[in-house]
Design an enzyme around this catalytic site. Structure first.
Site, PDB file in Angstrom:
ATOM      1  N   ARG A 199      -4.922   0.356  -7.067  1.00 16.50           N
ATOM      2  CA  ARG A 199      -3.699   0.899  -6.466  1.00 16.50           C
ATOM      3  C   ARG A 199      -3.036   1.947  -7.362  1.00 16.50           C
ATOM      4  O   ARG A 199      -2.315   2.818  -6.891  1.00 16.50           O
ATOM      5  CB  ARG A 199      -2.681  -0.225  -6.227  1.00 16.50           C
ATOM      6  CG  ARG A 199      -3.063  -1.206  -5.131  1.00 16.50           C
ATOM      7  CD  ARG A 199      -1.858  -2.097  -4.824  1.00 16.50           C
ATOM      8  NE  ARG A 199      -2.198  -3.281  -4.063  1.00 16.50           N
ATOM      9  CZ  ARG A 199      -2.267  -3.326  -2.724  1.00 16.50           C
ATOM     10  NH1 ARG A 199      -2.043  -2.241  -2.015  1.00 16.50           N
ATOM     11  NH2 ARG A 199      -2.554  -4.450  -2.107  1.00 16.50           N
ATOM     12  N   ASP A 205      -5.776  -0.251  -1.978  1.00 16.72           N
ATOM     13  CA  ASP A 205      -6.585  -1.134  -2.826  1.00 16.72           C
ATOM     14  C   ASP A 205      -7.888  -1.550  -2.175  1.00 16.72           C
ATOM     15  O   ASP A 205      -8.066  -1.453  -0.958  1.00 16.72           O
ATOM     16  CB  ASP A 205      -5.799  -2.422  -3.091  1.00 16.72           C
ATOM     17  CG  ASP A 205      -5.717  -3.305  -1.837  1.00 16.72           C
ATOM     18  OD1 ASP A 205      -5.270  -2.811  -0.782  1.00 16.72           O
ATOM     19  OD2 ASP A 205      -6.134  -4.481  -1.899  1.00 16.72           O
ATOM     20  N   GLU A 258       4.073   4.344   5.986  1.00 18.70           N
ATOM     21  CA  GLU A 258       2.811   3.587   5.882  1.00 18.70           C
ATOM     22  C   GLU A 258       1.784   4.389   5.080  1.00 18.70           C
ATOM     23  O   GLU A 258       1.820   5.622   5.069  1.00 18.70           O
ATOM     24  CB  GLU A 258       2.316   3.300   7.308  1.00 18.70           C
ATOM     25  CG  GLU A 258       1.015   2.549   7.434  1.00 18.70           C
ATOM     26  CD  GLU A 258       1.021   1.154   6.843  1.00 18.70           C
ATOM     27  OE1 GLU A 258       1.269   1.043   5.625  1.00 18.70           O
ATOM     28  OE2 GLU A 258       0.761   0.183   7.580  1.00 18.70           O
ATOM     29  N   ASP A 301      -5.231   2.613  10.533  1.00 20.47           N
ATOM     30  CA  ASP A 301      -6.678   2.466  10.729  1.00 20.47           C
ATOM     31  C   ASP A 301      -6.913   2.017  12.180  1.00 20.47           C
ATOM     32  O   ASP A 301      -6.919   2.843  13.086  1.00 20.47           O
ATOM     33  CB  ASP A 301      -7.165   1.455   9.677  1.00 20.47           C
ATOM     34  CG  ASP A 301      -8.661   1.273   9.630  1.00 20.47           C
ATOM     35  OD1 ASP A 301      -9.392   2.229   9.903  1.00 20.47           O
ATOM     36  OD2 ASP A 301      -9.115   0.151   9.305  1.00 20.47           O
ATOM     37  N   GLY A 327       0.784  -1.239   0.000  1.00 22.94           N
ATOM     38  CA  GLY A 327       0.000   0.000   0.000  1.00 22.94           C
ATOM     39  C   GLY A 327       0.811   1.281   0.000  1.00 22.94           C
ATOM     40  O   GLY A 327       0.363   2.313  -0.499  1.00 22.94           O
ATOM     41  N   PHE A 333     -13.737   4.317   3.475  1.00 24.86           N
ATOM     42  CA  PHE A 333     -12.801   3.381   2.851  1.00 24.86           C
ATOM     43  C   PHE A 333     -12.228   4.018   1.601  1.00 24.86           C
ATOM     44  O   PHE A 333     -12.952   4.367   0.677  1.00 24.86           O
ATOM     45  CB  PHE A 333     -13.463   2.044   2.518  1.00 24.86           C
ATOM     46  CG  PHE A 333     -12.443   0.993   2.211  1.00 24.86           C
ATOM     47  CD1 PHE A 333     -11.819   0.302   3.231  1.00 24.86           C
ATOM     48  CD2 PHE A 333     -12.069   0.736   0.892  1.00 24.86           C
ATOM     49  CE1 PHE A 333     -10.830  -0.644   2.949  1.00 24.86           C
ATOM     50  CE2 PHE A 333     -11.075  -0.206   0.610  1.00 24.86           C
ATOM     51  CZ  PHE A 333     -10.462  -0.900   1.645  1.00 24.86           C
ATOM     52  N   VAL A 334     -10.909   4.202   1.613  1.00 26.96           N
ATOM     53  CA  VAL A 334     -10.257   4.902   0.511  1.00 26.96           C
ATOM     54  C   VAL A 334      -9.427   3.949  -0.345  1.00 26.96           C
ATOM     55  O   VAL A 334      -8.952   2.908   0.139  1.00 26.96           O
ATOM     56  CB  VAL A 334      -9.364   6.053   1.039  1.00 26.96           C
ATOM     57  CG1 VAL A 334     -10.211   7.181   1.588  1.00 26.96           C
ATOM     58  CG2 VAL A 334      -8.385   5.547   2.091  1.00 26.96           C
TER      59      VAL A 334
END
Ligand code: IMP
Ligand code: MG
Length: 173
Positions: A163, A157, A97, A101, A42, A150-151
């Site tokens: 992505r 992803d 990062e 979350d 990510g 939720f992004v």
């Protein structure tokens, strides 16, 4: 399929903030050797954009840690899929990062890294969802604080998709 993506942070907004974060990091680590750790997958795009703005004696490394096994909900489990390639004993380490979350992934990772006796370990996260936190994590640098949405995009992803987007969008299933 009725999914849709709502643009949330534009490429320009992201790049401007990444430059500011790099400025803070360069000031704080001036004259120090630093290992920057990309948390795959990510953080790939954030890492690449941030890292090229870092000055001085910088080394790259990476780890892969999985906390999501599909969909938009965390399983609550964390798995180490790939470890650092170099020792970090005595080194300053900055973990890069995409998003913190619940904090479980980062708490686990920091625990593993601190046991290797680095000179220091800090965290830079592009996004922070503080309202979701279940485990306390000390985040030294944050790009944007976001609500419980939720992004996707800019490395992030949903089931390995999206992505590649240069911007960050809110994903509606
Ligand atoms: P945590 O362990 O709950 O803090 O989850 C951290 C990881 O879950 C992040 O590094 C992401 O890979 C993933 N994640 C959490 N929220 C989102 C999101 O909104 N979109 C995509 N991935 C997310
Ligand atoms: Mg991540």
């Amino acid at each position: 399929m009725s999914e849709s993506i709502e643009e949330y942070l534009s490429e320009e907004q992201i790049q401007a903030r990444v430059a500011e974060l790099a400025g803070e990091i360069n000031a704080d680590y001036a004259g120090e050797a630093l290992t920057v750790v990309c948390v795959l997958k990510g953080s790939l795009l954030f890492f690449a954009d941030l890292a090229r703005k870092l000055e001085g004696d910088v080394q790259f490394d990476y780890v892969a840690v999985a906390s999501y096994f599909g969909g938009t909900e965390s399983s609550g489990r964390v798995r180490f899929l790939a470890d650092l390639t170099q020792p970090i004993e005595g080194r300053h380490v900055l973990v890069v990062e995409d998003i913190v979350d619940t904090g479980r992934t980062m708490a686990y990772l920091l625990d593993v890294l601190r046991r290797r006796d680095p000179a220091s370990v800090h965290v830079v996260t592009l996004l922070d969802k503080p309202s979701r936190r279940t485990v306390e994590v000390d985040v030294r640098y944050r790009g944007f604080e976001i609500p419980d949405v939720f992004v996707i995009g800019y490395g992030m992803d949903v089931n390995e998709r999206y992505r590649q987007l240069p911007y960050i969008g809110i994903y509606h299933a």
